[in-house]
Design a protein around this motif. Sequence first.
Motif, short mmCIF file in Angstrom:
data_model
loop_
_atom_site.label_atom_id
_atom_site.label_comp_id
_atom_site.label_asym_id
_atom_site.label_seq_id
_atom_site.Cartn_x
_atom_site.Cartn_y
_atom_site.Cartn_z
N GLN A 1 -3.36 6.16 -6.77
CA GLN A 1 -2.41 6.75 -7.72
C GLN A 1 -1.18 5.88 -7.94
N THR B 1 -2.19 14.90 -1.17
CA THR B 1 -2.35 13.52 -1.65
C THR B 1 -1.61 13.39 -2.98
N PRO C 1 5.36 4.25 2.87
CA PRO C 1 5.07 5.23 3.93
C PRO C 1 5.82 4.85 5.21
N VAL D 1 0.86 -1.18 0.00
CA VAL D 1 0.00 0.00 0.00
C VAL D 1 0.90 1.23 0.00
N GLY D 2 0.84 2.03 -1.06
CA GLY D 2 1.69 3.22 -1.14
C GLY D 2 0.93 4.51 -1.07
N CYS D 3 -0.39 4.46 -1.27
CA CYS D 3 -1.16 5.70 -1.19
C CYS D 3 -2.59 5.34 -0.80
N ASP D 4 -3.42 6.35 -0.59
CA ASP D 4 -4.82 6.06 -0.23
C ASP D 4 -5.75 6.41 -1.37
N THR D 5 -5.18 6.80 -2.51
CA THR D 5 -6.00 7.44 -3.52
C THR D 5 -5.89 6.79 -4.89
N GLU E 1 -0.76 6.51 6.67
CA GLU E 1 -1.50 6.62 5.42
C GLU E 1 -0.76 7.67 4.59
N ARG E 2 -0.94 7.63 3.29
CA ARG E 2 -0.18 8.57 2.45
C ARG E 2 -0.49 10.02 2.82
N ARG E 3 -1.73 10.30 3.20
CA ARG E 3 -2.03 11.70 3.55
C ARG E 3 -1.24 12.10 4.80
N PHE F 1 9.79 -1.38 -3.46
CA PHE F 1 8.45 -1.24 -2.90
C PHE F 1 7.37 -1.18 -3.99
#
Lengths: 157, 788
Positions: free
Chosen positions: A45, B704, B199, A39-43, B281-283, A102
């Motif tokens: 991308q 983000t 992260p 998991v590298g982002c929450d969006t 988390e990325r944010r 990663f």
Amino acid sequence: MNRAISVTVNGKTRKHEVEPRLLLVHYLREVLNLTGTHVGCDTSQCGACTVIMNDMAVKSCTILAVQADGSKVLTIEGLAQDGQLHPIQEGFWEEHGLQCGFCTPGMIMQALQMLQRNPKPTDAEIRRGLEGNLCRCTGYHNIVKAIQYAAKKMARK
Amino acid sequence: MATATRLFGSSIKRREDPRFITGKGIYTDDVKLPGTTCAAFVRSPHAHARIKSANVVKAKASPGVVAVFTGRDLANAKVGGLPCGWLLPGIKLPPHPALAVETVRYVGDAVAVVIAESAFAAKDAAEKVEIQYEVLPAVTNGLSAVEKGAPTLHSVAPGNICFTWSIGDKEKTEGAFRGATVVKQHLVNQRLIPNAMEPRASLASYEPVTGDLTLWVTSQNPHVHRLLMAAFVLGIPEHKMRVIAPDVGGGFGSKIFVYPEEVVVTWASKQLGRPVKWTAERRESYMTDAHGRDHITDAEMAFSKDGKIIGLRVKTHANLGAYLSTFAPLIPTYLYGTLLSGLYAIPAIYCEVVGVFTNTTPVDAYRGAGRPEATYLLERLVDLGARALKTDPAEIRRKNFIPADKFPYQTPVALAYDSGNYGPALDRALSMADYRKLRADQERLRREGRYLGIGFSTYIEACGPAPSQVAGALGAQAGLWESAHVRVHPTGKVTIYTGSHSHGQGHETTFTQIGAAELGIPWEDVELVHGDTAAIPFGMGSYGSRSTAVGGSAIVMSLNKIKEKGRKIAAHLLEAAEGDVVFEDGKFFVRGAPSRAKTFQEVALMAYLAHNLPPGLEPGLEATSFFDPPNFTFPFGTHIAVTEVDPETGQVKILRYVAVDDVGRVVNPMIVDGMVHGGIAQGVAQALWESGVYDSSGQLLTGTMMDYALPKADQLPFFETDRTETPSPVNPLGVKGAGETGTIASTAAVANAVMDALAPLGVSHIDLPLTPDRIWRAIRGAKKGGRA
């Protein structure tokens, strides 16, 4: 309010009761302990969580585990067969297509779909095909070369 | 099997890759311990506010919650604040509690932590923590923060000034400007957000019976983490704390520092007697990973009539963010002001830096750290000078290079360059780019209404800050050496333990190449251990492109000790005088009689059997060394970017990118090329796309990956790279740093290329990033009259 799901992951059928809000990526990582998918982002991308679900490259952070009920999922752990690296894995090794590693599993899974759809891509097509995958180490130079290596090797088979 | 003689300088495939390409890497979040609890942080939504009250009753009652702690709880437990590892004279050191107690000072400042049986339960409960804030006025810009009437962040730092620092001879520099041709520029080196793909994460496990504490953490320097956390923050005995930095998914500086979250989970694990894990988390990464750059600068360069640079005057406001991150004061001072001579012979330089607190995320080292800021400034001014003097940008650079026969060269800003030969790299780059043809193409295309630009960056870098004594005198709260322990096993296999750390650099490949090459044994017989304080004597870690130059040299020192002891044993076994025994290709033999020999493996076995050792010699074969280099290393090179700008849309396309670097001797060319590629990509991205943006109230607008423009594959070209090789005299390997050259050079090369493209349109400077919008406005502005 857990829901029962059955998912065939890397050829093995797995049955679990999961929370409806559980993401596929967390199901793979936390429930099945397949931590190669990242998991590298929450969006949606970065593409580090890319897996193949029913022959489509998907971002497993954007799919709920319950949506994967009844599906076939391939993760990075299931790519090498009988100890033989897949040509894409081999390409990343040969062409130094990774540094910190990663983003690599997602890159490889994305490349798999790309080459299935377009076995002889141009460099520009490869770069466009990686639109949804981010790498911070390589500047993509050797990732493109790694995928070309795999394309050539797969064409010979 | 790679043969020993060809190992050094050979592009062997990386040893770490098989685990990464099969999904078997173990990053911090992949470590699973039974009974682990999960932490979620409650963060300030305001850039500046007073905490009126914190109510955790509902959160504590939320299902699955194990504990909730606020800043007050940590303060009551006497948890120390986060320390700053580099102190300048007169510096203001405001307290930096891991969880805010009375005041929050940036969006994302942590105020409480919820620890629960699962990440879901922790996050659900975190939303039930009720914090009442009294919102205060905020300031985010480094210049606005020092204006009268700006809100003050810390009572210990009036006017938000953390420090004022200067270097160089002010009067001499002022003298140099009298009567000279002067170019001036106001420059903004924008804030960047590092974005390592992994992260930050930490997992702490306290064992109540033994009192042992283990922390897995995304760290570039596990020993530094242990020392700072044990001695300064938590008061845990250093020998009872073990820090493991397992596979780490990129750092770029952002994983050097001690952060609030790892302090909190470590402390909480001890309180609860259970493992506690936190993964950003990325944010959260965007809000809390230390940012980079953020300079506002006024710079002037003085030229003589014949195009020689005779003076440089710089004033910079460096935005440090809301608190001092671990090495924050170092970056805009000794890693910036000292680089302002570049590779040019500039007789007079003066630089003043004001370090400023603002209501933003703390700023610290990000790939290049100070040196990209210096290089961008210098290279922009040299280009403006070339334009003012109507000189070719390549030639004005060549004219000002420090001549090859002037080394070692003392700059007016403290550094003494050990070696260098700058002309050949420029020549090679010009020839690779086919410069004359490019200029002809540019002329032709301009006539067709197309705007091609050719941009240069001739740069120098200072890697591996050293020596420790000098660093200490300049404010370092740590030494800057590196350790290596080399253990030869009875069968002649070897394990190297390095205090350096790899988070993508490939140490497991290159450091074992060094070991096998030196000992003349198969590469497969050498293993590398890094990233675990329980296994390694001590270490300073990896940053500042120091790994091979400092850490690799420590390995060589230990290998030399092993060879010396081996020679004693071999001489004894061969019944020869020690002075007559030589070691080559894995064999000890009598000089002139190569058949009278003992292999390295035979000698290793005897060292452990100890049946027949020279009198007085201890059994065993291992050695520990600490290398404290006498000086930095100074890589340099020439980068050329070729861009085309669409004047209608402001869109920039990079057509070619040529890089010729001199990083001294090279252990593994494939790995160096890879680092150069990645470095260039990050620097290009600063020139064209990336920017950390706050609105006037202090909200992070680029929070983000949807809003912060990281480079993608189809925005970048293939990079054309080559090298010259000037060995560094300051370490036994002759190596320099290679990890940051690309980032240091490329921002300026691309910016200069875009300005070169826009020259016929009357545009001479646009601040970074050079987005289509900014370029389009600059072109329109220039058309309307007056230069942009």
